[in-house]
Write an enzyme that holds these catalytic residues in place. Structure first.
Site, short mmCIF file in Angstrom:
data_model
loop_
_atom_site.label_atom_id
_atom_site.label_comp_id
_atom_site.label_asym_id
_atom_site.label_seq_id
_atom_site.Cartn_x
_atom_site.Cartn_y
_atom_site.Cartn_z
N ASN A 22 0.80 -1.22 0.00
CA ASN A 22 0.00 0.00 0.00
C ASN A 22 0.83 1.27 0.00
OD1 ASN A 22 0.64 -1.05 2.63
ND2 ASN A 22 -0.56 0.60 3.53
N ARG A 23 2.13 1.19 0.29
CA ARG A 23 2.94 2.41 0.32
C ARG A 23 4.42 2.07 0.22
NH1 ARG A 23 3.03 4.38 6.68
NH2 ARG A 23 3.70 2.39 7.56
N ILE A 25 8.20 1.16 -0.16
CA ILE A 25 8.93 0.15 -0.91
C ILE A 25 7.98 -0.88 -1.50
CG2 ILE A 25 10.55 -1.78 -0.66
CD1 ILE A 25 12.11 -0.04 1.34
N ARG A 45 -3.14 -4.22 5.70
CA ARG A 45 -4.24 -4.07 6.67
C ARG A 45 -5.29 -3.08 6.18
NH1 ARG A 45 -2.07 -2.89 12.57
NH2 ARG A 45 -4.32 -3.03 12.95
N GLY A 89 5.88 -4.74 7.32
CA GLY A 89 6.62 -4.68 8.58
C GLY A 89 6.27 -3.44 9.38
N TYR A 152 13.34 -4.75 15.99
CA TYR A 152 13.32 -4.68 14.53
C TYR A 152 14.51 -5.43 13.93
CZ TYR A 152 12.94 -2.44 9.91
OH TYR A 152 12.83 -2.19 8.55
N LYS A 156 14.59 -8.73 11.32
CA LYS A 156 15.19 -8.64 9.99
C LYS A 156 16.36 -9.62 9.84
CE LYS A 156 12.35 -5.62 8.41
NZ LYS A 156 11.36 -6.03 7.37
#
Length: 246
Positions: A22-23, A25, A45, A89, A152, A156
């Protein structure tokens, strides 16, 4: 000049699913794959996606009623998934001594367990078709480390273990699993960092510039392609030299 459509052996377009499309990357990856001829769906979501990308609502924290439902909707629209790009993420940054259990586990549930849920869902079909591409979007932070991002960074780094384990399990079935590790990429999320932090990162990047979402999309497009069939379990940094292969 128009790009040729990417097709499978039976001449149908290859399909790709991008989580978090949705945004930022994720949106750039979805748009790039679409221009390459893939049929592309996004899961988020919010249920939003770039124009031309089939949008499905899905919460990475919920297997049965959310992730499975999203993939079922996608399969009904464009068929089984040939390429999964796990990009969704979140981050909840704070110093380790102040980090709550919830701040740690919430990030793990979305960034790591959520990826596992998606990978598990698509691999069943990939095994039957004896082929597929899985690309996990990690971060230079996963191998380089970053203060205030223990949660985080742990998630990753964990994506590398997922990709390499999947490679050993399913490599003989024509399925590849790789990791793309972006560095400092200009997105809404990174722009929220303090100016001093941004300057510190810029000073440490040999390329002397921040990355663009298109740089990441280029790497993902290659690893999703037929030409990358002998690359698996790899970590491809897209960081201008910041991590130097860590």
């Amino acid at each position: 000049m128009e790009r040729s459509t990417v097709v499978t052996e039976d001449a149908t377009p290859r399909t790709a699913v991008v989580t978090g499309a949705n945004r930022g990357i994720g949106a750039a990856i979805a748009q790039r794959l679409m221009t390459e001829g893939y049929r592309v769906a996004g899961i988020s979501r919010s249920g939003e996606a770039p124009e031309g990308v089939f949008a499905a609502v899905g919460d990475m924290r919920d297997t049965a009623s959310s992730i499975d439902a999203a993939f079922t909707a996608i399969e009904g629209h464009q068929g089984p998934t040939d390429v999964l790009v796990a990009n969704a993420g979140i981050n909840k940054d704070t110093l380790v001594m102040r980090m709550s259990d919830e701040e740690f586990t919430d990030v793990v549930d979305v960034n790591l367990t959520g990826v596992f849920r998606c990978v598990r869902r698509v691999t069943k079909g990939m095994i039957r078709r004896r082929g597929g591409r899985i690309v996990l979007i990690s971060s230079v932070v996963g191998l380089y480390g970053s203060p205030g991002q223990v949660n985080y960074a742990a998630t990753k780094a964990g994506l590398v273990g997922i990709a390499r384990s999947v490679t050993r399990e399913l490599g003989a079935r024509g399925i590849t699993a790789n990791v793309v590790a972006p560095g400092f990429i200009e997105t809404a999320m990174t722009q929220e960092l303090p100016e001093a932090t941004q300057k510190q990162y810029l000073a440490s990047i040999p390329a002397a510039r921040f990355g663009q979402v298109a740089d990441v999309a280029d790497a993902v497009t290659y690893l999703s392609s037929e030409q990358a069939g002998y690359i698996s379990g790899a970590v491809l940094p897209v960081d201008g030299g910041l991590g130097m292969g860590h």
